[in-house]
Write a protein that holds these residues in place. Sequence first.
Motif, PDB file in Angstrom:
ATOM      1  N   LYS A  88       0.874  -1.327   0.138  1.00  0.00           N
ATOM      2  CA  LYS A  88       0.245  -0.200   0.107  1.00  0.00           C
ATOM      3  C   LYS A  88       0.869   1.362  -0.005  1.00  0.00           C
ATOM      4  N   PRO A  89       1.886   1.189   0.839  1.00  0.00           N
ATOM      5  CA  PRO A  89       2.916   2.499   0.708  1.00  0.00           C
ATOM      6  C   PRO A  89       3.550   2.899  -0.848  1.00  0.00           C
ATOM      7  N   ILE A 115       0.735  10.959  -3.342  1.00  0.00           N
ATOM      8  CA  ILE A 115       0.245  11.309  -2.046  1.00  0.00           C
ATOM      9  C   ILE A 115       1.488  11.466  -1.141  1.00  0.00           C
ATOM     10  N   ARG A 116       1.526  12.776  -0.835  1.00  0.00           N
ATOM     11  CA  ARG A 116       2.671  13.336  -0.198  1.00  0.00           C
ATOM     12  C   ARG A 116       3.109  12.493   1.295  1.00  0.00           C
ATOM     13  N   HIS A 117       2.220  12.489   2.097  1.00  0.00           N
ATOM     14  CA  HIS A 117       2.328  11.812   3.540  1.00  0.00           C
ATOM     15  C   HIS A 117       1.617  10.614   3.705  1.00  0.00           C
ATOM     16  N   PHE A 118       2.291   9.796   4.351  1.00  0.00           N
ATOM     17  CA  PHE A 118       2.001   8.323   4.656  1.00  0.00           C
ATOM     18  C   PHE A 118       2.453   8.033   6.033  1.00  0.00           C
ATOM     19  N   LYS A 139       1.026   0.213  23.006  1.00  0.00           N
ATOM     20  CA  LYS A 139       1.459   1.465  23.001  1.00  0.00           C
ATOM     21  C   LYS A 139       1.947   1.863  21.480  1.00  0.00           C
ATOM     22  N   ILE A 140       1.514   3.018  21.072  1.00  0.00           N
ATOM     23  CA  ILE A 140       1.656   3.332  19.685  1.00  0.00           C
ATOM     24  C   ILE A 140       3.173   3.460  19.377  1.00  0.00           C
ATOM     25  N   ALA A 141       3.268   3.006  18.228  1.00  0.00           N
ATOM     26  CA  ALA A 141       4.693   3.436  17.414  1.00  0.00           C
ATOM     27  C   ALA A 141       4.417   3.964  16.003  1.00  0.00           C
ATOM     28  N   LEU A 142       4.347   5.231  15.724  1.00  0.00           N
ATOM     29  CA  LEU A 142       4.057   5.879  14.878  1.00  0.00           C
ATOM     30  C   LEU A 142       5.232   6.421  13.918  1.00  0.00           C
ATOM     31  N   TYR A 143       5.220   5.659  12.775  1.00  0.00           N
ATOM     32  CA  TYR A 143       6.149   5.807  11.474  1.00  0.00           C
ATOM     33  C   TYR A 143       5.895   6.909  10.630  1.00  0.00           C
ATOM     34  N   VAL A 144       6.364   8.072  10.661  1.00  0.00           N
ATOM     35  CA  VAL A 144       6.131   9.043   9.637  1.00  0.00           C
ATOM     36  C   VAL A 144       6.971   9.105   8.588  1.00  0.00           C
ATOM     37  N   TYR A 145       6.414   9.219   7.297  1.00  0.00           N
ATOM     38  CA  TYR A 145       6.954   9.164   6.174  1.00  0.00           C
ATOM     39  C   TYR A 145       6.685  10.386   5.052  1.00  0.00           C
ATOM     40  N   GLU A 146       7.620  10.894   4.177  1.00  0.00           N
ATOM     41  CA  GLU A 146       7.039  12.028   3.382  1.00  0.00           C
ATOM     42  C   GLU A 146       7.608  11.627   1.952  1.00  0.00           C
ATOM     43  N   LEU A 147       6.803  11.926   0.808  1.00  0.00           N
ATOM     44  CA  LEU A 147       7.230  11.380  -0.490  1.00  0.00           C
ATOM     45  C   LEU A 147       8.275  12.208  -0.931  1.00  0.00           C
ATOM     46  N   ASP A 148       9.559  11.540  -1.611  1.00  0.00           N
ATOM     47  CA  ASP A 148      10.503  12.279  -2.555  1.00  0.00           C
ATOM     48  C   ASP A 148       9.950  12.320  -3.875  1.00  0.00           C
ATOM     49  N   PRO A 149       9.691  13.474  -4.251  1.00  0.00           N
ATOM     50  CA  PRO A 149       9.035  13.461  -5.820  1.00  0.00           C
ATOM     51  C   PRO A 149       9.957  13.143  -6.813  1.00  0.00           C
ATOM     52  N   ALA A 150      11.325  12.943  -6.614  1.00  0.00           N
ATOM     53  CA  ALA A 150      12.253  12.613  -7.483  1.00  0.00           C
ATOM     54  C   ALA A 150      12.142  11.241  -7.819  1.00  0.00           C
ATOM     55  N   THR A 151      12.025  10.174  -6.687  1.00  0.00           N
ATOM     56  CA  THR A 151      12.121   8.881  -6.757  1.00  0.00           C
ATOM     57  C   THR A 151      10.605   8.293  -6.505  1.00  0.00           C
ATOM     58  N   ARG A 152       9.564   9.106  -6.288  1.00  0.00           N
ATOM     59  CA  ARG A 152       8.293   8.415  -6.074  1.00  0.00           C
ATOM     60  C   ARG A 152       8.011   7.590  -4.940  1.00  0.00           C
ATOM     61  N   THR A 153       8.960   7.448  -4.068  1.00  0.00           N
ATOM     62  CA  THR A 153       8.987   6.842  -2.859  1.00  0.00           C
ATOM     63  C   THR A 153       8.781   7.454  -1.655  1.00  0.00           C
ATOM     64  N   ALA A 166      10.322   8.439   2.177  1.00  0.00           N
ATOM     65  CA  ALA A 166      11.444   8.551   3.021  1.00  0.00           C
ATOM     66  C   ALA A 166      10.979   8.604   4.526  1.00  0.00           C
ATOM     67  N   LEU A 167      11.558   7.879   5.510  1.00  0.00           N
ATOM     68  CA  LEU A 167      11.094   7.935   6.845  1.00  0.00           C
ATOM     69  C   LEU A 167      11.581   9.314   7.468  1.00  0.00           C
ATOM     70  N   THR A 168      10.667  10.084   7.977  1.00  0.00           N
ATOM     71  CA  THR A 168      11.150  11.328   8.700  1.00  0.00           C
ATOM     72  C   THR A 168      11.176  11.126  10.209  1.00  0.00           C
ATOM     73  N   GLY A 169      10.496  10.252  10.579  1.00  0.00           N
ATOM     74  CA  GLY A 169      10.743  10.201  12.377  1.00  0.00           C
ATOM     75  C   GLY A 169       9.816   8.996  12.796  1.00  0.00           C
ATOM     76  N   ILE A 170      10.077   8.594  13.978  1.00  0.00           N
ATOM     77  CA  ILE A 170       9.427   7.568  14.739  1.00  0.00           C
ATOM     78  C   ILE A 170       8.962   7.829  15.840  1.00  0.00           C
ATOM     79  N   TYR A 171       7.710   7.904  16.239  1.00  0.00           N
ATOM     80  CA  TYR A 171       7.188   8.622  17.478  1.00  0.00           C
ATOM     81  C   TYR A 171       6.499   7.672  18.340  1.00  0.00           C
ATOM     82  N   HIS A 172       6.566   7.797  19.753  1.00  0.00           N
ATOM     83  CA  HIS A 172       5.920   6.849  20.558  1.00  0.00           C
ATOM     84  C   HIS A 172       5.162   7.508  21.840  1.00  0.00           C
TER      85      HIS A 172
END
Length: 193
Positions: free
Chosen positions: A128-129, A137-140, A150-164, A166-172
């Motif tokens: 799905k990602p 879609i810019r944010h996942f 307990k939540i582990a939240l993985y935040v990703y932002e789209l790299d428009p050059a590769t259309r993949t 990139a992990l920008t942070g992990i939050y607990h």
Amino acid sequence: MSAEPVFEWPLPPPGGFTAEDLDRIPDLPPHTELIDGSLVFVSPQKVFHTLAVDLLVQGLRRTAPKGLRVRREMSVLLGPRQRPEPDLLVVQADAETGPDQTAYLPDAVELVVEVVSPDSEERDRERKPQLYAKAGIRHFWRVEDSSGGKIALYVYELDPATRTYALTGIYHDRVKLTVPFEIDLDLTEIDQL
């Protein structure tokens, strides 16, 4: 004594199902998705899944600026054979067409969130990602049970050059972000729901 009705599973047409088929096939189970032309049925959700979605819906609705709407369990039309249903999404308000709407287009989606369940690990972590990124879609966000609810939240932002993504942070415990908008959520509030 009457016999129980038997559900007849729809047979896929040559080439697989299309996104339009989801609105036409009668009696599909709730939350049926279309991934790579195949119907995907979800299993019953666990309490962690429900609580995590509830917490994020409440928090995102509190912080979303005017012009954005938070929706849960609505599908995104990514292509003729791709219509996944994220656990929640943030969409542009003007993308809503009325109460009979069943899907959003990817250019109206600001953020998609998947809460990983045992039966959806591979889809939510990998396939799905890939589909969301390819659609632009810019944010996942991916949510996992880190330990005992307990939540582990993985935040990703789209790299428009590769259309993949990139992990920008992990939050607990707390997530504070400035994109896709100002967000400040206490993830430990899941214990109070």
